[in-house]
Design a protein around this motif. Structure first.
Motif, PDB file in Angstrom:
ATOM      1  N   GLY A 246     -10.735 -52.631 -44.812  1.00 52.73           N
ATOM      2  CA  GLY A 246     -10.188 -53.040 -46.273  1.00 52.73           C
ATOM      3  C   GLY A 246     -11.206 -54.391 -45.574  1.00 52.73           C
ATOM      4  N   TYR A 247     -12.444 -54.398 -46.773  1.00 49.11           N
ATOM      5  CA  TYR A 247     -12.877 -55.533 -46.654  1.00 49.11           C
ATOM      6  C   TYR A 247     -13.455 -56.113 -47.644  1.00 49.11           C
ATOM      7  N   THR A 248     -14.130 -57.663 -47.817  1.00 51.37           N
ATOM      8  CA  THR A 248     -13.698 -58.184 -49.310  1.00 51.37           C
ATOM      9  C   THR A 248     -15.073 -58.912 -49.231  1.00 51.37           C
ATOM     10  N   ASP A 249     -15.902 -60.000 -50.440  1.00 56.50           N
ATOM     11  CA  ASP A 249     -16.785 -60.237 -50.024  1.00 56.50           C
ATOM     12  C   ASP A 249     -16.459 -62.088 -49.787  1.00 56.50           C
ATOM     13  N   GLU A 250     -17.561 -62.434 -50.034  1.00 58.17           N
ATOM     14  CA  GLU A 250     -16.990 -64.244 -49.357  1.00 58.17           C
ATOM     15  C   GLU A 250     -16.487 -65.102 -50.334  1.00 58.17           C
ATOM     16  N   VAL A 251     -16.400 -64.670 -51.541  1.00 59.29           N
ATOM     17  CA  VAL A 251     -16.065 -65.489 -53.125  1.00 59.29           C
ATOM     18  C   VAL A 251     -14.743 -66.072 -52.541  1.00 59.29           C
TER      19      VAL A 251
ATOM     20  N   THR B  92     -11.090 -68.342 -46.842  1.00 64.54           N
ATOM     21  CA  THR B  92     -11.002 -67.369 -45.720  1.00 64.54           C
ATOM     22  C   THR B  92      -9.544 -66.546 -46.017  1.00 64.54           C
ATOM     23  N   ALA B  93      -8.634 -67.378 -45.882  1.00 63.20           N
ATOM     24  CA  ALA B  93      -7.397 -67.340 -46.047  1.00 63.20           C
ATOM     25  C   ALA B  93      -6.892 -66.004 -47.176  1.00 63.20           C
ATOM     26  N   TYR B  94      -7.471 -66.180 -48.058  1.00 59.88           N
ATOM     27  CA  TYR B  94      -7.295 -65.694 -49.183  1.00 59.88           C
ATOM     28  C   TYR B  94      -7.884 -64.178 -49.578  1.00 59.88           C
ATOM     29  N   ASN B  95      -9.018 -63.975 -48.685  1.00 60.94           N
ATOM     30  CA  ASN B  95     -10.038 -62.719 -48.702  1.00 60.94           C
ATOM     31  C   ASN B  95      -9.260 -61.835 -47.136  1.00 60.94           C
ATOM     32  N   ASP B  96      -8.394 -62.847 -46.425  1.00 59.06           N
ATOM     33  CA  ASP B  96      -7.943 -61.747 -45.856  1.00 59.06           C
ATOM     34  C   ASP B  96      -6.911 -61.106 -45.847  1.00 59.06           C
ATOM     35  N   SER B  97      -6.370 -61.797 -47.273  1.00 57.99           N
ATOM     36  CA  SER B  97      -4.705 -61.234 -47.240  1.00 57.99           C
ATOM     37  C   SER B  97      -5.111 -60.071 -48.439  1.00 57.99           C
TER      38      SER B  97
ATOM     39  N   LYS C 294      -4.095 -46.239 -37.706  1.00 59.44           N
ATOM     40  CA  LYS C 294      -4.936 -47.537 -37.167  1.00 59.44           C
ATOM     41  C   LYS C 294      -4.828 -48.388 -38.759  1.00 59.44           C
ATOM     42  N   THR C 295      -5.023 -49.929 -39.084  1.00 62.97           N
ATOM     43  CA  THR C 295      -5.554 -49.847 -40.203  1.00 62.97           C
ATOM     44  C   THR C 295      -6.286 -51.106 -39.676  1.00 62.97           C
ATOM     45  N   ARG C 296      -7.071 -51.948 -40.261  1.00 62.76           N
ATOM     46  CA  ARG C 296      -8.123 -54.103 -40.205  1.00 62.76           C
ATOM     47  C   ARG C 296      -8.412 -54.089 -41.440  1.00 62.76           C
ATOM     48  N   SER C 297      -7.662 -55.363 -41.901  1.00 56.96           N
ATOM     49  CA  SER C 297      -8.683 -55.958 -42.943  1.00 56.96           C
ATOM     50  C   SER C 297      -9.359 -56.969 -41.994  1.00 56.96           C
ATOM     51  N   TYR C 298     -10.938 -57.028 -42.768  1.00 58.87           N
ATOM     52  CA  TYR C 298     -12.174 -57.876 -42.165  1.00 58.87           C
ATOM     53  C   TYR C 298     -12.075 -59.064 -42.865  1.00 58.87           C
ATOM     54  N   GLY C 299     -11.540 -59.167 -44.205  1.00 61.70           N
ATOM     55  CA  GLY C 299     -11.302 -60.548 -44.845  1.00 61.70           C
ATOM     56  C   GLY C 299     -13.736 -59.969 -45.571  1.00 61.70           C
ATOM     57  N   GLU C 300     -14.318 -61.442 -45.270  1.00 61.01           N
ATOM     58  CA  GLU C 300     -15.380 -61.799 -45.177  1.00 61.01           C
ATOM     59  C   GLU C 300     -15.461 -61.320 -43.770  1.00 61.01           C
ATOM     60  N   LYS C 301     -15.263 -61.359 -42.667  1.00 64.29           N
ATOM     61  CA  LYS C 301     -15.558 -62.078 -41.198  1.00 64.29           C
ATOM     62  C   LYS C 301     -16.537 -60.656 -40.265  1.00 64.29           C
ATOM     63  N   PHE C 302     -17.352 -59.641 -41.501  1.00 66.58           N
ATOM     64  CA  PHE C 302     -17.971 -58.303 -41.068  1.00 66.58           C
ATOM     65  C   PHE C 302     -19.285 -58.524 -41.591  1.00 66.58           C
ATOM     66  N   ASN C 303     -20.677 -58.061 -40.916  1.00 63.07           N
ATOM     67  CA  ASN C 303     -21.722 -57.623 -41.788  1.00 63.07           C
ATOM     68  C   ASN C 303     -21.811 -57.116 -43.495  1.00 63.07           C
ATOM     69  N   GLN C 304     -22.056 -58.542 -43.457  1.00 64.69           N
ATOM     70  CA  GLN C 304     -21.669 -58.095 -44.997  1.00 64.69           C
ATOM     71  C   GLN C 304     -23.276 -57.872 -46.192  1.00 64.69           C
ATOM     72  N   SER C 305     -23.217 -56.734 -46.766  1.00 65.92           N
ATOM     73  CA  SER C 305     -24.186 -56.617 -47.674  1.00 65.92           C
ATOM     74  C   SER C 305     -25.080 -57.912 -48.499  1.00 65.92           C
ATOM     75  N   GLU C 306     -25.680 -58.126 -48.719  1.00 70.79           N
ATOM     76  CA  GLU C 306     -26.771 -58.850 -50.109  1.00 70.79           C
ATOM     77  C   GLU C 306     -25.676 -58.645 -51.625  1.00 70.79           C
ATOM     78  N   ASN C 307     -25.497 -56.896 -51.634  1.00 69.21           N
ATOM     79  CA  ASN C 307     -25.052 -56.728 -52.814  1.00 69.21           C
ATOM     80  C   ASN C 307     -23.612 -57.442 -52.679  1.00 69.21           C
ATOM     81  N   ARG C 308     -23.102 -57.956 -52.888  1.00 69.71           N
ATOM     82  CA  ARG C 308     -21.550 -58.328 -53.127  1.00 69.71           C
ATOM     83  C   ARG C 308     -20.509 -57.204 -52.934  1.00 69.71           C
TER      84      ARG C 308
END
Length: 264
Positions: A54-59, A62-67, A91-105
């Motif tokens: 699972g992933y999120t943008d940077e808006v 950090t804690a909110y995005n991880d959740s 296996k699962t992993r939640s990345y929050g905003e800590k990954f190589n993000q696209s410029e398109n949110r």
């Protein structure tokens, strides 16, 4: 479920992936994305899921995005549950905003399913980089069972059938009794009995399955609960040697019964 991800997620040659996208701050799917996921599940009802990220943008924090990333993983996991097979060590992993993000949110608000196609499941461990346990063929069956782990396949030596039938030859009694001893002395052991045939272009009579069933019938007649034994027939789909075989030795190797450890 663990949130530790195995290295195989980063790139194996026969592993597939499918991604769905979420709206900002949402952990459930839009009707359009839900339909895409349902269509994927319909087409992959016999594939096997090995991981969901699972992933999120940077808006947001950090804690909110991880959740939020974890909630997206949980949503997809519940959605596919009992509709598409899932590995036991899924296996699962939640990345929050800590990954190589696209410029398109919008491309960052996503969950990705990693899976293996039905046609590749016979190579599942190979695809995932899991090395099969090598067990000395000369060991007694009960010793092989001690060393085996879930997923280990063991050939049942000296179990033979009359030609073109699923009738077991009398010379197979010792091997059958060895298997019975193992099942009696390992009461939690569950196995899949797998039949293979040789020498023909197809298994139209499902002889490989009937031979596996015949081994199970022997064990059931001796008091082993049928619920401990699954059966399958692979026909000529997994030969040790190419068909047509070059000689009787190769044919005998292809014409075999194996057990796979389901649980101990």
């Amino acid at each position: 479920m663990s949130i530790v991800l195995l290295l195989f997620i980063n790139g194996c040659f026969a592993q597939e992936q499918f991604t769905v996208y979420f709206e900002s701050n949402k952990s459930d799917l839009t009707p359009k994305e839900r339909l895409r996921l349902e269509d994927w599940m319909y087409k992959n009802s016999k594939s096997k899921i090995v991981a969901i990220n699972g992933y999120t943008d940077e808006v947001g924090t950090t804690a909110y995005n991880d959740s939020l990333a974890q909630k997206r993983v949980d949503f997809i996991s519940e959605f596919v549950l009992e509709k598409v097979p899932i590995r036991d060590d899924f296996k699962t992993r939640s990345y929050g905003e800590k990954f190589n993000q696209s410029e398109n949110r919008a491309e960052n608000r996503k969950a990705t399913i990693y899976y293996i196609l039905e046609k590749d499941l016979h190579r599942e461990n190979e695809i995932l980089g899991i090395k099969d346990i090598v067990i000395d063929e000369n060991l007694p069956l009960f010793e092989k069972i001690k060393l085996a782990k879930k997923g280990t396949k063991i050939r049942l030596k000296d179990i033979n059938f009359f030609q073109n039938t699923f009738a077991i030859t009398p010379e197979s009694n010792n091997a059958l009794n060895d298997l019975l001893y193992v099942m009696q002395n390992n009461p939690t052991l569950q196995i899949e009995i797998q039949g293979h045939i040789c020498c023909v272009s197809s298994d139209r009579r499902k002889l490989s399955l009937e031979r596996a069933k015949q081994v199970r019938r022997f064990l059931v007649a001796k008091g082993i609960p049928i619920t401990r034994m699954a059966v399958t027939g692979f026909g000529i789909n997994h030969p040790i040697y190419p068909i047509p075989e070059a000689n009787e030795e190769q044919a005998a190797a292809n014409r075999r019964v194996e057990i796979e450890i389901l649980s101990k």
